[in-house]
Motif scaffolding. Sequence first.
Motif, PDB file in Angstrom:
ATOM      1  N   ALA A 123       0.825  -1.205   0.000  1.00 50.09           N
ATOM      2  CA  ALA A 123       0.000   0.000   0.000  1.00 50.09           C
ATOM      3  C   ALA A 123       0.859   1.255   0.000  1.00 50.09           C
ATOM      4  O   ALA A 123       0.585   2.216  -0.735  1.00 50.09           O
ATOM      5  CB  ALA A 123      -0.926  -0.009   1.216  1.00 50.09           C
ATOM      6  N   ASP A 124       1.925   1.273   0.816  1.00 50.35           N
ATOM      7  CA  ASP A 124       2.813   2.438   0.859  1.00 50.35           C
ATOM      8  C   ASP A 124       3.500   2.646  -0.488  1.00 50.35           C
ATOM      9  O   ASP A 124       3.664   3.782  -0.949  1.00 50.35           O
ATOM     10  CB  ASP A 124       3.870   2.254   1.949  1.00 50.35           C
ATOM     11  CG  ASP A 124       3.289   2.374   3.356  1.00 50.35           C
ATOM     12  OD1 ASP A 124       2.155   2.860   3.483  1.00 50.35           O
ATOM     13  OD2 ASP A 124       3.980   1.970   4.306  1.00 50.35           O
ATOM     14  N   THR A 125       3.913   1.540  -1.122  1.00 46.47           N
ATOM     15  CA  THR A 125       4.579   1.644  -2.418  1.00 46.47           C
ATOM     16  C   THR A 125       3.631   2.199  -3.471  1.00 46.47           C
ATOM     17  O   THR A 125       3.999   3.074  -4.269  1.00 46.47           O
ATOM     18  CB  THR A 125       5.110   0.274  -2.858  1.00 46.47           C
ATOM     19  OG1 THR A 125       6.042  -0.204  -1.888  1.00 46.47           O
ATOM     20  CG2 THR A 125       5.806   0.362  -4.216  1.00 46.47           C
ATOM     21  N   LEU A 126       2.392   1.705  -3.486  1.00 44.08           N
ATOM     22  CA  LEU A 126       1.413   2.212  -4.439  1.00 44.08           C
ATOM     23  C   LEU A 126       1.102   3.682  -4.187  1.00 44.08           C
ATOM     24  O   LEU A 126       0.970   4.477  -5.122  1.00 44.08           O
ATOM     25  CB  LEU A 126       0.126   1.393  -4.349  1.00 44.08           C
ATOM     26  CG  LEU A 126       0.181  -0.020  -4.913  1.00 44.08           C
ATOM     27  CD1 LEU A 126      -1.079  -0.780  -4.549  1.00 44.08           C
ATOM     28  CD2 LEU A 126       0.357   0.002  -6.427  1.00 44.08           C
ATOM     29  N   PHE A 127       1.007   4.054  -2.914  1.00 49.79           N
ATOM     30  CA  PHE A 127       0.717   5.451  -2.572  1.00 49.79           C
ATOM     31  C   PHE A 127       1.808   6.372  -3.113  1.00 49.79           C
ATOM     32  O   PHE A 127       1.528   7.468  -3.611  1.00 49.79           O
ATOM     33  CB  PHE A 127       0.598   5.594  -1.063  1.00 49.79           C
ATOM     34  CG  PHE A 127       0.296   6.998  -0.608  1.00 49.79           C
ATOM     35  CD1 PHE A 127      -0.997   7.496  -0.660  1.00 49.79           C
ATOM     36  CD2 PHE A 127       1.306   7.825  -0.123  1.00 49.79           C
ATOM     37  CE1 PHE A 127      -1.283   8.787  -0.252  1.00 49.79           C
ATOM     38  CE2 PHE A 127       1.026   9.115   0.282  1.00 49.79           C
ATOM     39  CZ  PHE A 127      -0.266   9.603   0.225  1.00 49.79           C
ATOM     40  N   ALA A 128       3.074   5.910  -3.013  1.00 45.70           N
ATOM     41  CA  ALA A 128       4.188   6.724  -3.486  1.00 45.70           C
ATOM     42  C   ALA A 128       4.318   6.712  -5.006  1.00 45.70           C
ATOM     43  O   ALA A 128       4.745   7.698  -5.612  1.00 45.70           O
ATOM     44  CB  ALA A 128       5.492   6.233  -2.854  1.00 45.70           C
ATOM     45  N   ALA A 129       3.945   5.584  -5.633  1.00 48.50           N
ATOM     46  CA  ALA A 129       4.194   5.419  -7.071  1.00 48.50           C
ATOM     47  C   ALA A 129       3.055   5.917  -7.947  1.00 48.50           C
ATOM     48  O   ALA A 129       3.278   6.256  -9.112  1.00 48.50           O
ATOM     49  CB  ALA A 129       4.479   3.949  -7.382  1.00 48.50           C
ATOM     50  N   VAL A 130       1.835   5.925  -7.424  1.00 40.30           N
ATOM     51  CA  VAL A 130       0.669   6.316  -8.231  1.00 40.30           C
ATOM     52  C   VAL A 130       0.196   7.687  -7.779  1.00 40.30           C
ATOM     53  O   VAL A 130      -0.284   7.842  -6.650  1.00 40.30           O
ATOM     54  CB  VAL A 130      -0.480   5.298  -8.089  1.00 40.30           C
ATOM     55  CG1 VAL A 130      -1.667   5.714  -8.953  1.00 40.30           C
ATOM     56  CG2 VAL A 130      -0.003   3.908  -8.492  1.00 40.30           C
ATOM     57  N   PRO A 131       0.312   8.712  -8.600  1.00 41.52           N
ATOM     58  CA  PRO A 131      -0.101  10.054  -8.189  1.00 41.52           C
ATOM     59  C   PRO A 131      -1.615  10.156  -8.061  1.00 41.52           C
ATOM     60  O   PRO A 131      -2.362   9.358  -8.636  1.00 41.52           O
ATOM     61  CB  PRO A 131       0.409  10.944  -9.329  1.00 41.52           C
ATOM     62  CG  PRO A 131       0.456  10.042 -10.517  1.00 41.52           C
ATOM     63  CD  PRO A 131       0.834   8.693  -9.976  1.00 41.52           C
TER      64      PRO A 131
END
Length: 288
Positions: free
Chosen positions: A121-129
């Motif tokens: 979830a943290d990775t997606l939050f950072a990678a997807v604007p």
Amino acid sequence: MLARERHRTILALLGSRGGASNHELTRILGVSESTVRRDLTDLDRRGALRRVSGGALPLDTTRADLPPPPPRTYGIARAAAAFAEPGSTVAVSGGAHTAALAKALARVADLTVVTTSTAVADTLFAAVPVGGPHREHIVVGGISTGDGQVGELALAAIRSLHVDTLFLAVHGVHGILGVHGRPGGGEFTAASPPAAETGRALVAAARQLVVLADHTTWGRAGTAAVARLDRADIVVSDSALPADARAVLTAHTGQLILADPRAPRQTRRPRTHPSSAHPHGPTPWRTR
């Protein structure tokens, strides 16, 4: 093992796996769980990791003091992400390779992602604007461990969902090739019974199962089974997978992909059952 050596080992493990439970660290370090909790508290106070219930997560896997994941992680992640169809709903488990997978999934348009992993979830939050290509990210609640969220709250949430594709990272894979009329087969396993229970619920919710299992998982013992080998539609591993593992997985799964940092290689066998035999049927499901 001295505290400094344990701390280095913990940080390296978090960097490669994207998280670890107290149980895993106790087994790997060969110390008591109270010692592990004390080490994690010390590292959390120093800002070296994020302490969660039942384990720890890395603050940032790109930090200089954490070793980068091995190249096979990125190859496996890219090869697996190719099976995420634009406009579909996918689930991503916790475990090795899934943080790298999340980065690869960030480029898939119109995707809904369900995950049991706060690291994913943290990775997606950072990678997807905000306003980016994805429709929705759904984080399943529960008791946090290095293998993702577990417990009754997580199971209840997962059982209310249907997804097109599950990306499942496994702790271990074992199996045998059938010879002389004796049946072959095997299982994918998890590191703990709660993680296995969560994994089984995710498998039941998915039409298609994509398993992420690098060569180190072959022959590794797990404490509980998640799924039989023949439940997997695709297994993504790396080119260091031994020959006996390749033979078993090619015979007992739908498709074996051996990925490397450059390009995936594939081996196939015909599926012996149509996709419509799956209890969810051939029509793609969406989250309710």
